[in-house]
Write a protein that holds these residues in place. Structure first.
Motif, short mmCIF file in Angstrom:
data_model
loop_
_atom_site.label_atom_id
_atom_site.label_comp_id
_atom_site.label_asym_id
_atom_site.label_seq_id
_atom_site.Cartn_x
_atom_site.Cartn_y
_atom_site.Cartn_z
N HIS A 15 21.37 22.81 65.38
CA HIS A 15 20.67 21.77 66.15
C HIS A 15 20.97 20.26 65.40
CE1 HIS A 15 18.16 22.93 62.65
NE2 HIS A 15 17.31 21.95 62.85
N HIS A 50 21.93 19.45 58.96
CA HIS A 50 22.92 20.30 59.82
C HIS A 50 24.12 19.54 60.26
CE1 HIS A 50 19.88 23.67 59.91
NE2 HIS A 50 19.07 22.55 59.66
N ASP A 55 12.42 23.19 64.92
CA ASP A 55 11.89 21.69 64.86
C ASP A 55 12.63 20.86 66.14
OD1 ASP A 55 14.28 21.35 63.79
OD2 ASP A 55 13.58 20.46 61.97
N ASP A 62 16.69 27.00 61.22
CA ASP A 62 15.69 26.56 60.21
C ASP A 62 14.39 27.80 60.28
OD1 ASP A 62 16.57 23.96 60.18
OD2 ASP A 62 14.99 22.98 60.99
N ASP A 85 8.20 22.29 59.40
CA ASP A 85 9.26 22.28 60.35
C ASP A 85 8.83 22.83 61.74
OD1 ASP A 85 12.04 22.24 60.49
OD2 ASP A 85 11.83 24.35 61.39
#
Ligand SMILES: [Fe+2]
Ligand SMILES: [Fe+2]
Length: 263
Positions: free
Chosen positions: A77, A82, A143, A162, A194
């Motif tokens: 994501h 990331h 999230d 996550d 999150d």
């Protein structure tokens, strides 16, 4: 730890290595931030680490793989933990395509780049990487709407983005060495940050998403935000099934932050 730091890469399953880093969270502890290399026939990088650690990240990555041979960059994501080194990796990996969803493509501003550098894959779809199929899936918590986890059907490794993360007191080699209580409380704290929507869920419906993960029977769970967890499915799933009871996280305000900085 006062600053983000890169640790030694760690082999976590046959042909799968974690690029390990930690991000200090003032007043709370540390958050693992992991990226992964899958040495499939068509090699894949899962996420791209923290921009603040670019030099170390690129060095570790190049020690694991010749970037000319990298074929896939799976972005779970479009959060900065990331995406941090996506541009740097893309610039040095001319044969790699970015795997994301339509929403992820829009959020990353990838519409401008040549279509042959993007590959859209939705949860439920699989990608053949030469010696195995990789299944895209929706992890139980997330999230961002574009989030996709992945399940490597050859090794039985689940990459959960996550989901199943935890804020820890200190870095750890693997999830099994964290005490049960710290793993549970750190996991609930992370989930409340999150996935604040967890406080609103129907637990019964949510449990169906946990059952779907349990049914995959992962050999290893690799969260972006937890050290490698082998043989810990029940513990992690049980912990997450209770996370909705934790009130949503409210962070320090300016006054509290200033006090923390002085301390
Ligand atoms: Fe995220
Ligand atoms: Fe994350």
């Amino acid at each position: 730890m006062n600053e983000p730091g890169m640790f030694e890469s760690k082999k976590v399953a046959p042909g799968i290595t974690t690029l390990v880093s930690y991000l200090p969270i003032p007043g709370l502890g540390v958050l693992p931030v992991n990226a992964f290399v899958i040495q499939s026939k068509e090699p894949m990088l899962v996420d791209t680490g923290l921009a603040a650690l670019r030099t170390d990240f690129m060095r570790e990555l190049k020690s694991l793989i010749n970037l000319n041979e990298l074929r896939w960059i799976w972005i779970t994501h479009a959060d900065m933990d990331h995406l941090g080194n996506l541009e740097a990796v893309l610039a040095e990996a001319p044969n790699a395509r970015v795997i994301t969803t339509f929403v992820g493509m829009a959020k990353m501003g990838l519409q401008g780049i040549s279509l042959d550098r993007v590959y859209l894959l939705n949860p439920g779809q699989s990608l053949d990487v030469g010696d195995r199929k990789i299944l895209a899936l929706s992890p139980p918590t997330f999230d961002a709407p574009e989030t996709t986890g992945l399940f490597d059907q050859k090794t039985g490794v689940l990459f959960s983005a996550d989901s199943f993360g935890a804020i820890l007191a200190q870095p750890a080699e693997n999830a099994a060495e964290i005490s049960e209580q710290n793993l549970r409380e750190g996991g609930h704290l992370w989930a409340s940050i999150d996935a604040p929507w967890l406080a609103l869920i129907d637990p019964q419906k949510f449990n169906n998403t946990l059952t779907a993960i349990s049914d995959l029977k992962p050999q290893v769970i690799l969260s972006s935000h937890l050290p490698v967890a082998a043989g810990m499915n029940k513990t992690l799933l049980d912990n997450l099934s209770e996370a909705y009871k934790t009130p949503r996280f409210v962070g320090p305000d300016q006054e509290a932050l200033e006090k923390m900085m002085v301390a």
